[in-house]
Design an enzyme around this catalytic site. Structure first.
Site, mmCIF file in Angstrom:
data_model
loop_
_atom_site.group_PDB
_atom_site.id
_atom_site.type_symbol
_atom_site.label_atom_id
_atom_site.label_comp_id
_atom_site.label_asym_id
_atom_site.label_seq_id
_atom_site.Cartn_x
_atom_site.Cartn_y
_atom_site.Cartn_z
ATOM 1 N N LYS A 288 35.781 -5.110 18.777
ATOM 2 C CA LYS A 288 34.672 -5.776 19.193
ATOM 3 C C LYS A 288 34.899 -6.978 20.252
ATOM 4 O O LYS A 288 35.923 -7.637 19.690
ATOM 5 C CB LYS A 288 32.980 -6.532 19.090
ATOM 6 C CG LYS A 288 32.085 -6.170 19.281
ATOM 7 C CD LYS A 288 30.541 -5.804 18.918
ATOM 8 C CE LYS A 288 28.996 -6.246 20.084
ATOM 9 N NZ LYS A 288 28.597 -6.367 18.833
HETATM 10 O O1 G3P Z 1 24.302 -5.274 19.678
HETATM 11 C C1 G3P Z 1 24.018 -6.620 20.007
HETATM 12 C C2 G3P Z 1 22.748 -7.439 19.987
HETATM 13 O O2 G3P Z 1 22.715 -8.199 18.761
HETATM 14 C C3 G3P Z 1 22.490 -8.398 20.525
HETATM 15 O O3 G3P Z 1 20.487 -7.967 20.225
HETATM 16 O O4 G3P Z 1 18.764 -9.015 20.471
HETATM 17 O O5 G3P Z 1 20.377 -10.712 20.138
HETATM 18 O O6 G3P Z 1 19.459 -9.394 22.293
HETATM 19 P P1 G3P Z 1 19.702 -9.437 20.870
#
Ligand code: G3P
Length: 218
Positions: free
Chosen positions: A87
């Site tokens: 990633k």
């Molecule tokens: O896959 C990316 C994700 O983990 C980000 O999520 O909720 O931190 O915006 P968030």
């Protein structure tokens, strides 16, 4: 649409795997830190444990921001297990690194994507997945699902093989909306996946069937 779980928590990954609908896992430095993992050896060991639980791709994010660091870390992560997907952030160095790994046949997930232009660069560099962040766009009064649709349309029009992996999914409705927008994959918290099961008529129906089944006991 395939389901990945967006966590580094082994118990949650096991629970999703046992449900029988899990196609992979995504992690990021924030999710790994949340599990209290410290040091390269522990990090690598944790990724191997995740790969042992699931059958599909497991995204492991590089921590470095410079090209050389990304390549070094990515090579190390890729060597851990065949299920590992590297990633990389959608930056100048990140795109160069996506190109490097895609030419070597190593799967990549280009992350932190917020525009169709970024998605285009990731696809041109040969990314296996591109990760637009739905929830974080919604957080700033933008439209995350609309971006998913836009990228899906562009990739289909030009025939890019890069898969659209809807990320930063916060709730069940996000999953449904991303499915309707044509996302190839949604990476979700366990709670949002389980939320798809919720319906009061299902609960009520089970209750009635259980009660009626009792009437037939000999
Ligand atoms: O896959 C990316 C994700 O983990 C980000 O999520 O909720 O931190 O915006 P968030």
């Amino acid at each position: 649409m395939r389901f990945f779980i967006d966590t580094a928590n082994l118990e949650q990954i096991k629970e999703a795997q046992e449900l029988g609908v899990l196609d992979g896992v995504t992690t990021n430095p924030s999710l790994m830190a949340k599990e209290g993992i410290k040091g390269d050896a522990a990090i690598n060991e944790h990724y191997k444990k995740i790969c042992d639980i699931v059958d599909g791709d497991v995204s492991a994010e590089v921590f470095g921001t410079e090209y050389d660091d990304m390549i070094r870390q990515g090579e190390e992560l890729a060597a851990l297990h065949p299920q590992i997907t590297i990633k990389l952030p959608c930056t100048k160095d990140g795109i160069r690194a996506v190109k490097y790994f895609s030419e070597k046949g190593v799967k990549t997930n280009c992350t932190l994507v917020f525009t169709v232009g970024q998605a285009l660069l990731a696809a041109k560099a040969g990314a296996t997945y591109v990760s637009p962040f739905v929830g974080r766009l919604d957080d700033i009064s933008s439209n995350g699902v609309a971006l998913i649709k836009e990228i899906v349309d562009v990739f289909n029009y030009y025939g890019y093989q890069t898969q659209v992996l809807a990320a930063s999914i916060r709730h069940t409705q996000h999953i449904i909306d991303c499915m309707k927008a044509g996302a190839d994959v949604a990476t979700c918290p366990l709670k949002a996946i389980l939320g798809l099961l919720n319906h009061p008529l299902t609960d009520k129906g089970v209750e009635i069937f259980v009660a009626d089944a009792k009437k037939m006991e000999g």
